[in-house]
Design a protein around this motif. Structure first.
Motif, PDB file in Angstrom:
ATOM      1  N   ALA A  92       0.956  -1.123  -0.075  1.00 18.82           N
ATOM      2  CA  ALA A  92       0.042  -0.171  -0.028  1.00 18.82           C
ATOM      3  C   ALA A  92       1.028   1.212   0.038  1.00 18.82           C
ATOM      4  O   ALA A  92       0.616   2.190  -0.528  1.00 18.82           O
ATOM      5  CB  ALA A  92      -0.968   0.105   1.076  1.00 18.82           C
ATOM      6  N   ARG A  93       1.784   1.376   0.886  1.00 24.62           N
ATOM      7  CA  ARG A  93       2.721   2.510   0.887  1.00 24.62           C
ATOM      8  C   ARG A  93       3.450   2.859  -0.399  1.00 24.62           C
ATOM      9  O   ARG A  93       3.779   3.868  -0.887  1.00 24.62           O
ATOM     10  CB  ARG A  93       3.907   2.292   2.229  1.00 24.62           C
ATOM     11  N   HIS A  95       2.599   1.757  -3.275  1.00 26.29           N
ATOM     12  CA  HIS A  95       1.576   2.171  -4.325  1.00 26.29           C
ATOM     13  C   HIS A  95       1.217   3.524  -4.213  1.00 26.29           C
ATOM     14  O   HIS A  95       1.154   4.397  -5.112  1.00 26.29           O
ATOM     15  CB  HIS A  95       0.081   1.347  -3.956  1.00 26.29           C
ATOM     16  N   GLU A  96       1.176   4.285  -2.964  1.00 23.74           N
ATOM     17  CA  GLU A  96       1.362   5.605  -2.740  1.00 23.74           C
ATOM     18  C   GLU A  96       2.371   6.423  -3.528  1.00 23.74           C
ATOM     19  O   GLU A  96       2.125   7.430  -4.255  1.00 23.74           O
ATOM     20  CB  GLU A  96       1.081   6.015  -1.452  1.00 23.74           C
ATOM     21  N   LEU A  97       3.629   5.734  -3.433  1.00 25.83           N
ATOM     22  CA  LEU A  97       4.751   6.474  -3.757  1.00 25.83           C
ATOM     23  C   LEU A  97       4.979   6.127  -5.273  1.00 25.83           C
ATOM     24  O   LEU A  97       5.599   7.014  -6.061  1.00 25.83           O
ATOM     25  CB  LEU A  97       5.908   5.927  -2.843  1.00 25.83           C
ATOM     26  N   HIS A  98       4.904   4.791  -5.659  1.00 25.76           N
ATOM     27  CA  HIS A  98       5.218   4.533  -7.166  1.00 25.76           C
ATOM     28  C   HIS A  98       4.318   4.004  -8.028  1.00 25.76           C
ATOM     29  O   HIS A  98       4.305   3.620  -9.150  1.00 25.76           O
ATOM     30  CB  HIS A  98       6.305   3.420  -6.959  1.00 25.76           C
ATOM     31  N   GLY A  99       2.978   4.193  -7.427  1.00 28.02           N
ATOM     32  CA  GLY A  99       1.905   3.514  -8.509  1.00 28.02           C
ATOM     33  C   GLY A  99       1.531   4.111  -9.681  1.00 28.02           C
ATOM     34  O   GLY A  99       1.407   3.515 -10.526  1.00 28.02           O
ATOM     35  N   HIS A 100       1.744   5.246  -9.872  1.00 29.30           N
ATOM     36  CA  HIS A 100       1.638   6.041 -11.107  1.00 29.30           C
ATOM     37  C   HIS A 100       2.842   5.466 -11.977  1.00 29.30           C
ATOM     38  O   HIS A 100       2.380   5.564 -13.291  1.00 29.30           O
ATOM     39  CB  HIS A 100       1.869   7.554 -10.863  1.00 29.30           C
ATOM     40  N   VAL A 117      -3.832  -3.842  -4.165  1.00 28.40           N
ATOM     41  CA  VAL A 117      -2.881  -3.297  -3.158  1.00 28.40           C
ATOM     42  C   VAL A 117      -3.185  -3.887  -1.824  1.00 28.40           C
ATOM     43  O   VAL A 117      -4.292  -4.140  -1.300  1.00 28.40           O
ATOM     44  CB  VAL A 117      -3.379  -1.725  -3.198  1.00 28.40           C
TER      45      VAL A 117
END
Length: 429
Positions: A92-93, A95-100, A117
């Motif tokens: 999950a973390r 995904h926040e930082l590198h999901g894009h 996620v």
């Protein structure tokens, strides 16, 4: 770097040369393929028993892959097989930082994918998380062999996904993209999967290596300082028990690695290369742990119990470091280290901003931890201890009095930082 069944291993840039590993004297005899029946079925005598002998060849890859999410880099899209459909399980973390970046990469590579996620930390490292991943694999309609799951995250995430894949249809391939330092040098390079059960760390698990592990140190740039230190503890483990040159690198550059998060060229790559190479060099001849005397168990005799009872106060590497500090004092008392070497070890731990003491390091907890470790190692302590800096040996005779004395000396050193606290009045052979 590839890890294959033959003993000869290719070199890693910045790592020491790896000689052919000799066969261990206590290793099990090699399996001979075949089926042996009791009786003589071919001549009319009914078979009454059978012995099946077989072996499964194992080959998996671990490789440094800078720019793993660069849309022009096909490595991840092709890892584990030809490009196609992929289920991507991401912390999950992360995904926040590198999901894009991950979405942009998969789109550029033409990968048909779904993302799951997952919240992944030690308190939720349970079978419930494994079942979540298995449910998503089922919903995605993953094929049995040709669509490896991609796991993007730290050691907890890759352990959970690995266990789910080992169970789903009894064996589904997966690819690891570790995003933490402890994932790059430890949890992400071996064969073990696992989750916690009750009060026990990694009590449920399997051996199911990822078909491919892609190591990109660029992920470390977004880690906080404490998690860099957490991974440095596992690097220090390799240094203390088998690589004196790596210890020297940590002494000279460890604090800078904390500051730069391994993003400066040169030293960071050398440290990572030596750490990964040292880990794989120990794992490869004994991947299934047929031999229970394992140098890489250094720092993992008391730490599993301490870590689980201290949750969420201690990270995994921090608990390992406390364990290593304690056994450093045990080794000093036995004359396996001299005072100067023990001081260097403990001061380096402090320089790497790692704990050397925790209140749970008291006689009752340590005795319970050792008893659990003895069960885990099949009735013997098989306790790794450093022999100087860069080598190790195993002991089976640590008793409660010696352990309590070492813990007391370490507690005093942690409070005062003085050599007299750990030197003691004598040594033990």
């Amino acid at each position: 770097m590839s890890l294959t069944h033959p003993q000869r291993r290719p070199a890693v840039p910045g790592a020491p040369a790896a000689p052919d590993a000799p066969a261990a004297p206590d290793a099990p005899a090699a399996h001979v393929h075949g089926l042996h029946a009791t009786g003589d079925p071919a001549n009319g005598a009914p078979a009454t028993g059978w012995t099946v002998a077989t072996a499964l060849p194992v080959s998996y890859r671990v490789r440094f892959t800078p720019g793993v999410l660069d849309p022009r880099n096909p490595a991840l899209a092709r890892a584990g097989g030809p490009p196609g459909r992929r289920l991507v399980v991401v912390d999950a973390r992360v995904h926040e930082l590198h999901g894009h970046r991950l979405r942009r990469y998969l789109a550029a590579q033409g990968v048909e994918y779904e993302t799951h996620v997952l919240l992944a930390h030690e308190q939720v490292k349970t079978m419930d998380a494994v079942f979540q991943v298995a449910d998503r694999m089922d919903a995605f309609g993953i094929s049995r062999r040709g669509e490896p799951v991609i796991a993007v995250g730290g050691g907890v995430l890759t352990d959970v996904v690995g266990l789910a894949c080992s169970l789903y249809r009894r064996s589904t391939p997966f690819v690891r993209v570790p995003t933490t330092l402890i994932g790059l040098v430890d949890a992400g390079v071996g064969a073990k999967t696992g989750v916690n059960h009750g009060r026990h760390k990694n009590r449920l698990g399997t051996y199911h290596p990822a078909v491919d592990t892609l190591l990109d140190p660029a992920f470390l740039a977004t880690l906080d300082r404490r998690h860099i230190g957490n991974g440095l503890a596992e690097i220090l483990k390799v240094a203390l028990i088998k690589d004196e040159n790596l210890f020297g690198l940590l002494e000279r550059h460890g604090h800078d690695l904390l500051d730069t998060r391994f993003q400066s060229p040169g030293t960071g790559a050398a440290v990572l290369g030596r750490a990964v190479h040292g880990m794989l060099q120990e794992l490869q001849p004994n991947l299934w742990e047929h031999r229970l005397e394992r140098l890489m168990d250094y720092g993992h005799s008391f730490s599993p119990t301490v870590e689980m009872r201290a949750l969420p106060e201690l990270l995994h590497g921090e608990a390992v470091c406390v364990d290593m500090a304690l056994t450093t004092v045990v080794a000093l008392r036995r004359g396996l280290l001299d005072t100067g070497q023990a001081e260097r070890v403990l001061r380096l731990m402090r320089r790497l901003e790692l704990p050397v003491w925790h209140p749970l390091m008291e006689p009752v907890t340590l005795a319970e931890a050792l008893a659990d470790t003895v069960r885990h190692r099949d009735g013997r302590q098989r306790l790794p201890l450093p022999r100087g800096i860069g080598a190790g040996l195993f002991v089976d005779d640590l008793d409660g009095a010696e352990l309590a004395d070492a813990a007391g000396r370490l507690r005093t050193w942690a409070a005062t930082g003085g050599a007299d606290a750990v030197r003691g009045s004598g040594t033990r052979a």
